[in-house]
Design an enzyme around this catalytic site. Structure first.
Site, PDB file in Angstrom:
ATOM      1  CG  PHE A 206      -2.074  -0.835   1.258  1.00  0.00           C
ATOM      2  CD1 PHE A 206      -3.317  -0.361   0.866  1.00  0.00           C
ATOM      3  CD2 PHE A 206      -1.970  -2.162   1.662  1.00  0.00           C
ATOM      4  CE1 PHE A 206      -4.435  -1.175   0.893  1.00  0.00           C
ATOM      5  CE2 PHE A 206      -3.077  -2.993   1.692  1.00  0.00           C
ATOM      6  CZ  PHE A 206      -4.318  -2.498   1.295  1.00  0.00           C
ATOM      7  CG  ASP A 207       1.093   5.732  -2.034  1.00  0.00           C
ATOM      8  OD1 ASP A 207       2.209   6.065  -1.581  1.00  0.00           O
ATOM      9  OD2 ASP A 207       0.245   6.555  -2.432  1.00  0.00           O
ATOM     10  CG  LEU A 208       0.951   6.914   4.415  1.00  0.00           C
ATOM     11  CD1 LEU A 208      -0.167   6.147   5.124  1.00  0.00           C
ATOM     12  CD2 LEU A 208       2.133   7.132   5.353  1.00  0.00           C
ATOM     13  CG  ASP A 209       1.286  10.893   1.980  1.00  0.00           C
ATOM     14  OD1 ASP A 209       0.794  10.586   3.075  1.00  0.00           O
ATOM     15  OD2 ASP A 209       2.369  11.494   1.861  1.00  0.00           O
TER      16      ASP A 209
END
Length: 220
Positions: free
Chosen positions: A9-12
């Site tokens: 998962f990417d965060l932002d």
């Protein structure tokens, strides 16, 4: 879709919406650099890519000024910017459901690891992730390709087909493609449908619910 054992998962723009904290911290940094920018929407382009890239691309800073700008950005971001942030709807439910299905969840972000860990703990979702991988504070390991490479090296017993990357910007999709793994481009974050489509992800979805349906093997 249970074939994906390890989900990145990417965060932002994928797990949380960090617009207020990032744009205000960029605004603060620019002011310290002698640039007044009152339009926060103009600064949304900083959400996702490494700061080392964005200050050069959007304000034509040289290497020295880029490092100064990042220093000023972090002054404000550490104090308050990282907490001016909110989870996208249904993210905790998505993470809980995937863990119950025995998936391994990993954060793969260009944000420094130390900040990413604090943000996930702040939202009380750090419990769902087996590994959190971001950039280093010294400016190394900022590209999504390098970050995904690091993660793949941590799970050497798995094949590329076991992994999938989820993100909202072209950097997420390109990094996954460079490392030979599948990807999901989400349009609810900060990358336009055009940007995501042009980077050619394996799948494109519009909502967190569609991410869940896709990964749980339901029709989207």
């Amino acid at each position: 879709m249970d074939k994906y054992k390890i989900i990145l998962f990417d965060l932002d723009g994928t797990i949380s919406d960090p617009k207020v904290g990032i744009t205000k911290s960029v605004q603060y940094s620019l002011k310290k650099m002698g640039i007044v920018e009152g339009d926060f929407d103009k600064l949304k382009c900083f959400i996702g890519p490494p700061l080392q890239v964005s200050f050069v691309e959007y304000y034509d800073f040289d290497e020295k000024d880029t490092q100064k700008a990042i220093h000023f950005y972090r002054q404000r971001f550490k104090e308050k910017g990282m907490f001016e942030n909110k989870l996208y709807s249904n993210i905790p439910l998505l993470l809980k459901s995937l863990k119950e299905q025995k998936h391994t969840l990993v954060v793969a972000t260009s944000k420094p690891t130390v900040f990413s860990e604090q943000i996930l703990k702040y939202f009380n979702i750090d419990q769902y992730f087996d590994l959190i991988v971001g950039s280093n504070l010294d400016g190394t390991r900022t590209s999504k390709t390098d970050i995904i490479q690091y993660i793949l090296d941590k799970y050497k017993g798995h094949q590329p087909d076991d992994f999938i990357m989820i993100g909202d910007r072209k950097h997420d999709i390109i990094g996954a493609k460079n490392m030979g793994i599948d990807s999901i481009g989400v349009t609810y974050g900060y990358g336009s449908l055009e940007e995501i489509s042009q980077s050619d992800p394996t799948y494109i979805v519009q909502t967190v619910e569609q991410v869940k349906d896709l990964l749980m093997g339901r029709k989207v």
